[in-house]
Design a protein around this motif. Sequence first.
Motif, PDB file in Angstrom:
ATOM      1  N   ILE A 268     -68.125  77.541  51.064  1.00  0.00           N
ATOM      2  CA  ILE A 268     -68.012  76.222  50.626  1.00  0.00           C
ATOM      3  C   ILE A 268     -66.371  75.819  50.526  1.00  0.00           C
ATOM      4  O   ILE A 268     -65.718  76.754  49.811  1.00  0.00           O
ATOM      5  CB  ILE A 268     -68.541  75.907  49.234  1.00  0.00           C
ATOM      6  N   ASP A 269     -66.093  74.768  51.152  1.00  0.00           N
ATOM      7  CA  ASP A 269     -64.719  74.335  51.069  1.00  0.00           C
ATOM      8  C   ASP A 269     -64.387  73.705  49.658  1.00  0.00           C
ATOM      9  O   ASP A 269     -64.564  72.286  49.424  1.00  0.00           O
ATOM     10  CB  ASP A 269     -64.469  73.237  52.238  1.00  0.00           C
ATOM     11  N   LEU A 270     -63.857  74.400  48.678  1.00  0.00           N
ATOM     12  CA  LEU A 270     -63.762  73.784  47.228  1.00  0.00           C
ATOM     13  C   LEU A 270     -62.390  73.274  47.117  1.00  0.00           C
ATOM     14  O   LEU A 270     -62.124  72.558  46.196  1.00  0.00           O
ATOM     15  CB  LEU A 270     -63.638  75.015  46.310  1.00  0.00           C
ATOM     16  N   LYS A 271     -61.560  73.491  47.988  1.00  0.00           N
ATOM     17  CA  LYS A 271     -60.017  72.847  48.018  1.00  0.00           C
ATOM     18  C   LYS A 271     -60.107  71.467  48.717  1.00  0.00           C
ATOM     19  O   LYS A 271     -59.210  70.784  48.278  1.00  0.00           O
ATOM     20  CB  LYS A 271     -59.060  73.763  48.736  1.00  0.00           C
ATOM     21  N   GLY A 272     -61.126  71.022  49.581  1.00  0.00           N
ATOM     22  CA  GLY A 272     -60.959  70.008  50.022  1.00  0.00           C
ATOM     23  C   GLY A 272     -61.603  68.697  49.137  1.00  0.00           C
ATOM     24  O   GLY A 272     -61.860  68.755  47.913  1.00  0.00           O
ATOM     25  N   ASN A 273     -62.139  67.902  49.733  1.00  0.00           N
ATOM     26  CA  ASN A 273     -62.788  66.542  49.337  1.00  0.00           C
ATOM     27  C   ASN A 273     -64.249  67.073  48.783  1.00  0.00           C
ATOM     28  O   ASN A 273     -65.126  67.079  49.834  1.00  0.00           O
ATOM     29  CB  ASN A 273     -62.836  65.191  50.013  1.00  0.00           C
ATOM     30  N   PHE A 274     -64.418  67.214  47.672  1.00  0.00           N
ATOM     31  CA  PHE A 274     -65.694  67.910  47.172  1.00  0.00           C
ATOM     32  C   PHE A 274     -66.894  66.839  47.358  1.00  0.00           C
ATOM     33  O   PHE A 274     -68.099  67.397  47.688  1.00  0.00           O
ATOM     34  CB  PHE A 274     -65.709  68.302  45.893  1.00  0.00           C
ATOM     35  N   ASN A 275     -66.555  65.622  46.980  1.00  0.00           N
ATOM     36  CA  ASN A 275     -67.518  64.593  47.206  1.00  0.00           C
ATOM     37  C   ASN A 275     -67.958  64.669  48.473  1.00  0.00           C
ATOM     38  O   ASN A 275     -69.337  64.327  48.831  1.00  0.00           O
ATOM     39  CB  ASN A 275     -67.087  63.096  46.765  1.00  0.00           C
ATOM     40  N   GLU A 276     -67.131  64.584  49.666  1.00  0.00           N
ATOM     41  CA  GLU A 276     -67.662  64.620  51.154  1.00  0.00           C
ATOM     42  C   GLU A 276     -68.599  65.908  51.152  1.00  0.00           C
ATOM     43  O   GLU A 276     -69.463  65.979  52.024  1.00  0.00           O
ATOM     44  CB  GLU A 276     -66.446  64.637  51.917  1.00  0.00           C
ATOM     45  N   GLN A 277     -68.229  66.951  50.752  1.00  0.00           N
ATOM     46  CA  GLN A 277     -68.947  68.243  50.744  1.00  0.00           C
ATOM     47  C   GLN A 277     -70.381  67.945  50.328  1.00  0.00           C
ATOM     48  O   GLN A 277     -71.397  68.497  51.038  1.00  0.00           O
ATOM     49  CB  GLN A 277     -68.360  69.281  50.177  1.00  0.00           C
ATOM     50  N   ILE A 278     -70.505  67.554  49.244  1.00  0.00           N
ATOM     51  CA  ILE A 278     -71.639  67.333  48.456  1.00  0.00           C
ATOM     52  C   ILE A 278     -72.646  66.052  49.600  1.00  0.00           C
ATOM     53  O   ILE A 278     -73.868  66.485  49.522  1.00  0.00           O
ATOM     54  CB  ILE A 278     -71.639  66.541  47.056  1.00  0.00           C
ATOM     55  N   ASN A 279     -71.830  65.193  49.780  1.00  0.00           N
ATOM     56  CA  ASN A 279     -72.720  64.387  50.649  1.00  0.00           C
ATOM     57  C   ASN A 279     -73.259  64.864  51.839  1.00  0.00           C
ATOM     58  O   ASN A 279     -74.317  64.663  52.491  1.00  0.00           O
ATOM     59  CB  ASN A 279     -71.705  63.032  50.815  1.00  0.00           C
ATOM     60  N   ASP A 280     -72.246  65.651  52.681  1.00  0.00           N
ATOM     61  CA  ASP A 280     -72.558  66.285  53.937  1.00  0.00           C
ATOM     62  C   ASP A 280     -73.740  67.189  53.653  1.00  0.00           C
ATOM     63  O   ASP A 280     -74.788  67.399  54.408  1.00  0.00           O
ATOM     64  CB  ASP A 280     -71.285  66.972  54.317  1.00  0.00           C
ATOM     65  N   LEU A 281     -73.856  67.986  52.627  1.00  0.00           N
ATOM     66  CA  LEU A 281     -74.872  68.689  52.267  1.00  0.00           C
ATOM     67  C   LEU A 281     -76.291  67.981  52.256  1.00  0.00           C
ATOM     68  O   LEU A 281     -77.258  68.228  52.940  1.00  0.00           O
ATOM     69  CB  LEU A 281     -74.676  69.821  51.011  1.00  0.00           C
ATOM     70  N   LEU A 282     -76.204  66.929  51.427  1.00  0.00           N
ATOM     71  CA  LEU A 282     -77.411  66.136  51.088  1.00  0.00           C
ATOM     72  C   LEU A 282     -77.917  65.534  52.394  1.00  0.00           C
ATOM     73  O   LEU A 282     -79.136  65.267  52.685  1.00  0.00           O
ATOM     74  CB  LEU A 282     -77.230  65.377  50.050  1.00  0.00           C
ATOM     75  N   TRP A 283     -76.889  64.744  52.949  1.00  0.00           N
ATOM     76  CA  TRP A 283     -77.430  64.164  54.150  1.00  0.00           C
ATOM     77  C   TRP A 283     -77.782  65.203  55.423  1.00  0.00           C
ATOM     78  O   TRP A 283     -78.380  64.862  56.325  1.00  0.00           O
ATOM     79  CB  TRP A 283     -76.057  63.305  54.668  1.00  0.00           C
ATOM     80  N   SER A 284     -77.293  66.347  55.271  1.00  0.00           N
ATOM     81  CA  SER A 284     -77.986  67.189  56.270  1.00  0.00           C
ATOM     82  C   SER A 284     -79.346  67.524  56.307  1.00  0.00           C
ATOM     83  O   SER A 284     -79.872  67.862  57.266  1.00  0.00           O
ATOM     84  CB  SER A 284     -77.173  68.738  56.087  1.00  0.00           C
ATOM     85  N   TYR A 285     -80.042  67.259  55.229  1.00  0.00           N
ATOM     86  CA  TYR A 285     -81.420  67.032  54.993  1.00  0.00           C
ATOM     87  C   TYR A 285     -82.264  65.931  55.523  1.00  0.00           C
ATOM     88  O   TYR A 285     -83.379  65.922  55.549  1.00  0.00           O
ATOM     89  CB  TYR A 285     -82.081  67.409  53.461  1.00  0.00           C
ATOM     90  N   ARG A 286     -81.242  65.063  56.237  1.00  0.00           N
ATOM     91  CA  ARG A 286     -81.997  63.641  56.420  1.00  0.00           C
ATOM     92  C   ARG A 286     -82.633  63.888  57.787  1.00  0.00           C
ATOM     93  O   ARG A 286     -82.193  64.710  58.677  1.00  0.00           O
ATOM     94  CB  ARG A 286     -80.981  62.533  56.716  1.00  0.00           C
ATOM     95  N   THR A 287     -83.514  63.442  58.023  1.00  0.00           N
ATOM     96  CA  THR A 287     -84.495  63.607  59.387  1.00  0.00           C
ATOM     97  C   THR A 287     -85.159  62.089  59.761  1.00  0.00           C
ATOM     98  O   THR A 287     -84.842  61.195  58.722  1.00  0.00           O
ATOM     99  CB  THR A 287     -85.484  64.801  59.315  1.00  0.00           C
ATOM    100  N   LYS A 288     -85.877  61.835  60.855  1.00  0.00           N
ATOM    101  CA  LYS A 288     -86.618  60.864  60.948  1.00  0.00           C
ATOM    102  C   LYS A 288     -87.641  60.398  59.757  1.00  0.00           C
ATOM    103  O   LYS A 288     -88.068  59.409  59.627  1.00  0.00           O
ATOM    104  CB  LYS A 288     -87.090  60.795  62.386  1.00  0.00           C
ATOM    105  N   GLU A 289     -88.127  61.596  59.253  1.00  0.00           N
ATOM    106  CA  GLU A 289     -89.092  61.471  58.371  1.00  0.00           C
ATOM    107  C   GLU A 289     -88.580  61.333  56.899  1.00  0.00           C
ATOM    108  O   GLU A 289     -89.418  60.811  56.071  1.00  0.00           O
ATOM    109  CB  GLU A 289     -90.080  62.471  58.393  1.00  0.00           C
TER     110      GLU A 289
END
Length: 540
Positions: free
Chosen positions: A415-436
């Motif tokens: 986990i990139d803890l030194k960067g923009n953590f809000n972006e890290q969280i959103n990227d994580l959650l959005w990676s579970y997006r699918t068509k369904e």
Amino acid sequence: MLILGFSTNQNLYGQENRDTTDYRSLILKPKSISDLTKGFRFFLNAKEDKLKRSDTIGAIYDLRLISIALRKKGLLHESENYAIEALKLLDHSNKNDALENESRTALYNHLGLINEDLENNDLSLSYYNKAIAIADAFSSKSTIIKNRANVYLKKQRYTDAIADYLSVLDFSIENESKTKVARLYDNLGYAQSKINHPEALVNLEKGLKFRKEVESNSGLITSYLHMAEYYTDRNNKIKALDVTNKALEIAKNSGNKYYEANVLGFKMTLKNDDEVIRFKTLNDSINLTKQVFKNQFASSKYEFFKEKKRADENEILKEKEKSKRLMYQSIAAFIILLTAFVVIKLNDRHKKEKLQQVYNTETRISKKVHDEVANDVYHVMAKLQNSENVNEELLDDLEDIYVRTRDISKENSAIDLKGNFNEQINDLLWSYRTKEVNVITKNSANINWNGVSDIKKTILYRVLQELMTNMRKHSKASIVVLNFSQTKKKITIDYKDNGVGSAIIKSDGLQNAENRIASINGSITFDSEINKCFKAQVIV
């Protein structure tokens, strides 16, 4: 490693605006992890917009960039998924023009690179062969042939590697940079050295000459080590040691500890000590899982001696205070209280260190388990799928094992803890997006992540992974909503999905989430019933 580039003709994929060009540069020439994250998010949104407008070719272009960004971030399976999604779009396209052929060639090459990273060398060769078979431009074919030759080297198929390198040598000399020509000569000479080819040393020296001209530290070190290995294979330890010392001098001057450690590791094998040579051989061949446990043991051993030293220091302090007790009672009382305070602080810090070590060890073990188990299972699945008599139930079982092992790797990736953590969280959650499945986040940008410790960030990240993975596996949800709020230093995350729900029986994942939160004195509660939604609240 060699990759295929993108065409600079804007008309091929439609007119590009300046934003597209800028974000493409963030992926192809990133200066930091955050550049890759920004580029990934831009092209992920662009891809969805183009699919809505039935711009299939544009969406394929975006998927290729998304896949490249994920590979550079180390998310290999996610990168593979997006590349395969692009191939599926190509398969459903009715066109059969040069642009689609170029896209398919590049995607096959990219999948070859991913599987090479994953040590799936046979599958990597399969993709490279597909790409070579359809590549139109020899410049593209040359790149892929060199990638394939690199895999042949790994598999010790030296004759095949030499044939590939020689087939593109003239083209590379006439059309490519000195850096690429140097790498080609060096790899060619290295492969030839393994079969005692008379031109091996000549080509190694040519590669070294070109690398001296372009002043590439990493390239020079590689050339010197390949030459050292050449001399070692021929029992010329004096020359081997001489070129190894040249590599070591460059590594030290570069200030790169990885380079220096790599050269020193090779230098160990040059000493006339049978036990040292035996140790190096065993160390290089030991399987990855055992290596993790070895690292874990070393860490525990270090902690033991550190604690012993602390205990000895405390004993010395107590003895000194005991000898002075009669004369300095008031001073002794103060020192005892001060010592107690220091011990409490040290114990608290030690607890945090141990917690961090637990997560580091989890990450290492997860990676090793993934590399050892998932890759082997994938090979077995591929072989079974190509067999005439396939036990479908067995294939399903193997796929389930593969997916669970892959999830372990993803759930414990860096986990990139030194960067923009809000972006890290959103990227994580959005990676579970699918068509369904649609994932919605609220107010995460309002959280003061800079005021949250790295340990709490890590645990929150892992707990959200556990919740999202549990959703994907069990809930059958189509909508997931996560609402973030903060009151002073207290952060609350409310999770809700519209899945089938269940009686609360804590799986390993949910139990892990509860244990993680408890380790930082936070709380997590679950609320669900059969045929009703699943809810969770996290407070730290």
